[in-house]
Design a protein around this motif. Structure first.
Motif, PDB file in Angstrom:
ATOM      1  N   SER A   1       0.907  -1.269  -0.107  1.00  0.00           N
ATOM      2  CA  SER A   1      -0.035  -0.024  -0.251  1.00  0.00           C
ATOM      3  C   SER A   1       0.769   1.130  -0.136  1.00  0.00           C
ATOM      4  O   SER A   1       0.648   2.128  -0.474  1.00  0.00           O
ATOM      5  CB  SER A   1      -0.970  -0.019   1.304  1.00  0.00           C
ATOM      6  OG  SER A   1      -1.861   0.952   1.110  1.00  0.00           O
TER       7      SER A   1
ATOM      8  N   THR B   1      -4.787  -2.811   0.243  1.00  0.00           N
ATOM      9  CA  THR B   1      -6.073  -2.740   0.840  1.00  0.00           C
ATOM     10  C   THR B   1      -7.137  -2.948  -0.313  1.00  0.00           C
ATOM     11  O   THR B   1      -6.790  -2.908  -1.471  1.00  0.00           O
ATOM     12  CB  THR B   1      -6.423  -1.524   1.459  1.00  0.00           C
ATOM     13  OG1 THR B   1      -6.191  -0.621   0.359  1.00  0.00           O
ATOM     14  CG2 THR B   1      -5.289  -1.012   2.528  1.00  0.00           C
ATOM     15  N   ALA B   2      -8.463  -3.230   0.302  1.00  0.00           N
ATOM     16  CA  ALA B   2      -9.709  -3.243  -0.877  1.00  0.00           C
ATOM     17  C   ALA B   2      -9.329  -2.054  -1.885  1.00  0.00           C
ATOM     18  O   ALA B   2      -9.442  -2.319  -3.071  1.00  0.00           O
ATOM     19  CB  ALA B   2     -10.820  -3.307  -0.297  1.00  0.00           C
ATOM     20  N   ALA B   3      -8.940  -1.042  -1.123  1.00  0.00           N
ATOM     21  CA  ALA B   3      -9.299   0.222  -2.042  1.00  0.00           C
ATOM     22  C   ALA B   3      -8.011   0.375  -3.072  1.00  0.00           C
ATOM     23  O   ALA B   3      -8.109   0.526  -4.062  1.00  0.00           O
ATOM     24  CB  ALA B   3      -9.375   1.578  -1.026  1.00  0.00           C
ATOM     25  N   ASP B   4      -6.986  -0.051  -2.564  1.00  0.00           N
ATOM     26  CA  ASP B   4      -5.653  -0.438  -3.395  1.00  0.00           C
ATOM     27  C   ASP B   4      -6.225  -1.162  -4.580  1.00  0.00           C
ATOM     28  O   ASP B   4      -5.577  -0.847  -5.615  1.00  0.00           O
ATOM     29  CB  ASP B   4      -4.559  -0.810  -2.473  1.00  0.00           C
ATOM     30  CG  ASP B   4      -3.933   0.029  -1.528  1.00  0.00           C
ATOM     31  OD1 ASP B   4      -4.091   1.274  -1.645  1.00  0.00           O
ATOM     32  OD2 ASP B   4      -3.530  -0.490  -0.464  1.00  0.00           O
ATOM     33  N   ARG B   5      -6.683  -2.013  -4.418  1.00  0.00           N
ATOM     34  CA  ARG B   5      -6.880  -3.027  -5.526  1.00  0.00           C
ATOM     35  C   ARG B   5      -7.871  -2.793  -6.163  1.00  0.00           C
ATOM     36  O   ARG B   5      -7.823  -2.898  -7.627  1.00  0.00           O
ATOM     37  CB  ARG B   5      -7.485  -4.623  -4.842  1.00  0.00           C
ATOM     38  CG  ARG B   5      -6.621  -5.248  -4.034  1.00  0.00           C
ATOM     39  CD  ARG B   5      -7.000  -6.339  -3.295  1.00  0.00           C
ATOM     40  NE  ARG B   5      -5.923  -7.309  -2.539  1.00  0.00           N
ATOM     41  CZ  ARG B   5      -5.602  -8.283  -3.274  1.00  0.00           C
ATOM     42  NH1 ARG B   5      -6.021  -8.957  -4.287  1.00  0.00           N
ATOM     43  NH2 ARG B   5      -4.719  -9.072  -2.629  1.00  0.00           N
ATOM     44  N   GLN B   6      -8.936  -1.921  -5.963  1.00  0.00           N
ATOM     45  CA  GLN B   6      -9.808  -1.265  -6.916  1.00  0.00           C
ATOM     46  C   GLN B   6      -9.000  -0.166  -7.870  1.00  0.00           C
ATOM     47  O   GLN B   6      -9.253  -0.026  -9.019  1.00  0.00           O
ATOM     48  CB  GLN B   6     -10.925  -0.408  -6.047  1.00  0.00           C
ATOM     49  CG  GLN B   6     -11.824  -1.183  -5.372  1.00  0.00           C
ATOM     50  CD  GLN B   6     -12.951  -0.444  -4.758  1.00  0.00           C
ATOM     51  OE1 GLN B   6     -12.795   0.563  -4.452  1.00  0.00           O
ATOM     52  NE2 GLN B   6     -13.871  -1.374  -4.205  1.00  0.00           N
ATOM     53  N   VAL B   7      -7.826   0.451  -7.417  1.00  0.00           N
ATOM     54  CA  VAL B   7      -7.067   1.276  -8.042  1.00  0.00           C
ATOM     55  C   VAL B   7      -6.616   0.801  -9.041  1.00  0.00           C
ATOM     56  O   VAL B   7      -6.276   1.119 -10.076  1.00  0.00           O
ATOM     57  CB  VAL B   7      -6.380   2.406  -6.919  1.00  0.00           C
ATOM     58  CG1 VAL B   7      -5.254   3.001  -8.008  1.00  0.00           C
ATOM     59  CG2 VAL B   7      -7.244   3.208  -6.151  1.00  0.00           C
TER      60      VAL B   7
ATOM     61  N   ALA C   1      -6.963  -2.193 -10.206  1.00  0.00           N
ATOM     62  CA  ALA C   1      -7.842  -2.694 -11.276  1.00  0.00           C
ATOM     63  C   ALA C   1      -8.068  -1.850 -12.470  1.00  0.00           C
ATOM     64  O   ALA C   1      -8.200  -2.156 -13.430  1.00  0.00           O
ATOM     65  CB  ALA C   1      -9.175  -3.476 -10.612  1.00  0.00           C
ATOM     66  N   ALA C   2      -8.515  -0.665 -12.035  1.00  0.00           N
ATOM     67  CA  ALA C   2      -8.916   0.456 -12.707  1.00  0.00           C
ATOM     68  C   ALA C   2      -7.712   1.079 -13.744  1.00  0.00           C
ATOM     69  O   ALA C   2      -8.029   1.270 -14.863  1.00  0.00           O
ATOM     70  CB  ALA C   2      -9.421   1.627 -12.163  1.00  0.00           C
ATOM     71  N   HIS C   3      -6.702   1.205 -12.986  1.00  0.00           N
ATOM     72  CA  HIS C   3      -5.364   1.779 -13.616  1.00  0.00           C
ATOM     73  C   HIS C   3      -4.635   0.754 -14.528  1.00  0.00           C
ATOM     74  O   HIS C   3      -3.969   1.170 -15.761  1.00  0.00           O
ATOM     75  CB  HIS C   3      -4.448   2.564 -13.100  1.00  0.00           C
ATOM     76  CG  HIS C   3      -5.098   3.754 -12.490  1.00  0.00           C
ATOM     77  ND1 HIS C   3      -4.823   4.931 -13.225  1.00  0.00           N
ATOM     78  CD2 HIS C   3      -5.878   4.217 -11.575  1.00  0.00           C
ATOM     79  CE1 HIS C   3      -5.353   6.028 -12.866  1.00  0.00           C
ATOM     80  NE2 HIS C   3      -6.157   5.461 -11.622  1.00  0.00           N
TER      81      HIS C   3
ATOM     82  N   GLU D   1      -7.109  -4.808 -14.586  1.00  0.00           N
ATOM     83  CA  GLU D   1      -7.338  -6.102 -13.969  1.00  0.00           C
ATOM     84  C   GLU D   1      -6.252  -7.141 -13.776  1.00  0.00           C
ATOM     85  O   GLU D   1      -6.275  -8.186 -14.221  1.00  0.00           O
ATOM     86  CB  GLU D   1      -8.605  -6.765 -14.433  1.00  0.00           C
ATOM     87  CG  GLU D   1      -9.774  -6.230 -14.445  1.00  0.00           C
ATOM     88  CD  GLU D   1     -10.591  -6.057 -13.012  1.00  0.00           C
ATOM     89  OE1 GLU D   1     -10.226  -6.773 -12.170  1.00  0.00           O
ATOM     90  OE2 GLU D   1     -11.590  -5.376 -12.718  1.00  0.00           O
TER      91      GLU D   1
END
Length: 309
Positions: A45, A76-82, A84-86, A89
């Protein structure tokens, strides 16, 4: 007192760098290509933003590859979302799930062993998060096309030489017999004693595992495991488990590839608090001097500006 002040200043510069690096979140997402090339990194992170700059700036110049990540356990879950988006996936593996076999655990060994497993089916590029690709990388493009492994040199004088020659050059303070010697110097001092079946004349190069390419090979991690077992025999388990043993192993594996490439140091280099040459294409901002001269910040800002175009 001066040391405490230096640490406070370093942390302040690190926070400022992260603040500037946030602009990478406003750049278009990387478009992965399933073309046999994998850009691989171990991250957490804390380095999410610099990592995005590192991987996006390399992919932009390379024009190839998909992304794979080894989570150091802190994403974190938020890190994984970032991510995935950038990064389209990306594949994310967990560090605790890595089987280290006979090799040490920790000290980035999980990273090396995972990428060596991945190379069974792909050309794998190991990329550290504290790097910035600042220009075209034709040498890397050609190495991939020719299925040649490559490494960033540890310094400008690094060359591919017989392992026994490296051992002969070591001064006494770096020798295995000196208990204070760093593990890298200690094992390099006895490379002439390494015995690996099928490798009669081993070679070595003092590379830097912060940026290295591993051509596809069905053997995967086999040579790394054999070298690690030999190193443990020569140094003892406790010493071989020290930080730095993974980099020696990475160097040894690449040096004993069929036709390895040591990247030209005037274009691919580590930052040692000296002015960067104008022809620099790739810079590894090592921890000691990472925030000196504002070089890392300037390279980051230029890379983000290029990504935004």
């Amino acid at each position: 007192m001066l040391e405490i002040g230096a640490k406070i200043l370093h942390k302040a510069k690190a926070r400022m760098h992260l603040h500037r690096a946030r602009a990478v979140l406003d750049t278009p997402p990387l478009r992965p290509l399933d073309d046999g090339v994998v850009i691989f990194s171990m991250i957490g992170s804390r380095v999410l933003l610099p990592y995005l700059v590192a991987v996006k700036s390399l992919h932009r110049q390379l024009g190839r590859g998909r992304v794979a990540i080894l989570d150091d356990g802190t994403l974190t879950a938020a890190d994984r979302q970032v991510l995935a988006a950038h990064l389209g996936e990306p594949e994310i593996r967990q560090i605790d799930a890595v089987d280290c076999g006979p090799c040490p655990r920790g000290g980035t060994w999980e990273r090396l062993l995972t990428l060596l497993d991945l190379r069974r089916d792909a050309y794998v590029i190991q990329l550290d998060s504290d790097t910035v690709t600042t220009g075209p990388v034709p040498e890397v493009v050609h190495a991939i096309a020719q299925a040649r492994s490559f490494t960033l040199r540890g310094d400008a004088d690094a060359e591919l030489v017989p392992a026994a020659e490296i051992a002969a050059r070591k001064p006494p303070e770096y020798h295995r017999d000196n208990p204070a010697a760093h593990v890298q110097g200690a094992i390099e001092s006895v490379l002439d004693e390494v015995r690996i079946e099928g490798l009669s004349s081993p070679r070595y190069a003092r590379g830097c595992s912060g940026f290295a390419g591993f051509a596809p090979a069905a053997s995967g991690r086999q040579l790394a495991e054999r070298f690690s077992q030999e190193a443990e025999r020569l140094l003892g388990r406790a010493r071989w488990e020290q930080w730095g043993s993974e980099q020696v192993t990475s160097n040894f594996v690449i040096a004993n590839e069929p036709d390895p490439l040591l990247l030209p140091y005037d274009r691919y280099l580590n930052f040692w608090n000296e002015p960067l040459p104008p022809e620099a294409a790739f810079v590894h901002f090592i921890g000691t001097y990472r925030y000196h001269r504002g070089a890392y910040a300037a390279a980051t800002q230029r890379a983000i500006a290029a990504l935004a175009r």
